[in-house]
Design a protein around this motif. Sequence first.
Motif, mmCIF file in Angstrom:
data_model
loop_
_atom_site.group_PDB
_atom_site.id
_atom_site.type_symbol
_atom_site.label_atom_id
_atom_site.label_comp_id
_atom_site.label_asym_id
_atom_site.label_seq_id
_atom_site.Cartn_x
_atom_site.Cartn_y
_atom_site.Cartn_z
ATOM 1 N N SER A 32 0.835 -1.206 0.000
ATOM 2 C CA SER A 32 0.000 0.000 0.000
ATOM 3 C C SER A 32 0.866 1.251 0.000
ATOM 4 C CB SER A 32 -0.937 0.010 1.213
ATOM 5 O OG SER A 32 -0.199 0.060 2.421
ATOM 6 N N ILE A 102 2.303 -8.990 -0.556
ATOM 7 C CA ILE A 102 0.983 -8.618 -0.047
ATOM 8 C C ILE A 102 0.642 -9.458 1.172
ATOM 9 C CG2 ILE A 102 -1.472 -8.441 -0.570
ATOM 10 C CD1 ILE A 102 -0.689 -8.295 -3.541
ATOM 11 N N SER A 107 -4.232 -6.357 3.158
ATOM 12 C CA SER A 107 -5.316 -6.483 2.198
ATOM 13 C C SER A 107 -6.677 -6.324 2.872
ATOM 14 C CB SER A 107 -5.237 -7.838 1.489
ATOM 15 O OG SER A 107 -6.175 -7.922 0.438
ATOM 16 N N SER A 115 -9.800 -6.698 -4.937
ATOM 17 C CA SER A 115 -9.326 -7.662 -3.938
ATOM 18 C C SER A 115 -9.629 -9.107 -4.315
ATOM 19 C CB SER A 115 -9.971 -7.358 -2.583
ATOM 20 O OG SER A 115 -9.683 -8.378 -1.644
#
Length: 275
Positions: A32, A102, A107, A115
């Motif tokens: 992110s 990730i 997430s 997603s």
Amino acid sequence: MSTVQWYFPDTLDEAISYLGREKTVPHGGGTSLIKSGIASLEGVVDLSRLGLDSLKMDKGILEAGACMTFGCVAESLANLHPECILGKALGTSASTPMRNLITLGGSASLFPLWSDLIGPMSVLHGVICTEGKNGGTYDLHSWLADRSLQKGTMITALLFPDPVDWISFYYRETRVGFDYPAFTVSILARKNNSAIDKVRIAVSGGLDRVRRLSELEDRLSGADLSVLSALDIRKMASVEFGRKPAGSPEYLSEVAAVQVERGLKTVLTGEGESR
């Protein structure tokens, strides 16, 4: 230009105390931060020393630590429970380098429109475990409905009750394999000969972010397989979409309904090929 302070806590309490500060965020895989950058932040809390990177099954509940990467979860489940939809979904998400970065916690914190976690979370009735200001357990609907739950709070694990012994189908609509999916279809089913025991169906990426097809689930669960030919599955699987690069709302709605029908035939009758 201000300097961003990095923190390396050894305990959850220490990490949570840092996260209570203004403009301070957790760092797991960092994906992110790659997209948003850290120039506007004042602090970043590294989570690597907290032991949140384990996967275990206890009394039928799968517990996955928030720092588990998509790649690690997919590999572990492929060996232990290859039909588990969580492993199928995460194993096809993004590219291999990104899957190795990730994290589940990151997430679940963001749940972007593309997603690959949100669909399996929905059909597996996943639960988000947190510590801090809003410590507790939250189902997916509650978590999505209130973004303020994340303030001063840290995701520690995801719980998946009854995650195995389902026939599963997972589909992601992409132009190339590592692209963001325009939508995903997640289906779980159990059957006994010609009788359908239970069915769970979720479509993500639409205006509702993730939508359970409850009416279709109710009509199929407990019915005979012959009901498949009697129902207008595509009509019952209609989901509203916004415009995306992959196509118009009408086009995406039609393609998603087709994939739901295809997925149901795959898990219930063996027709078609899973993807």
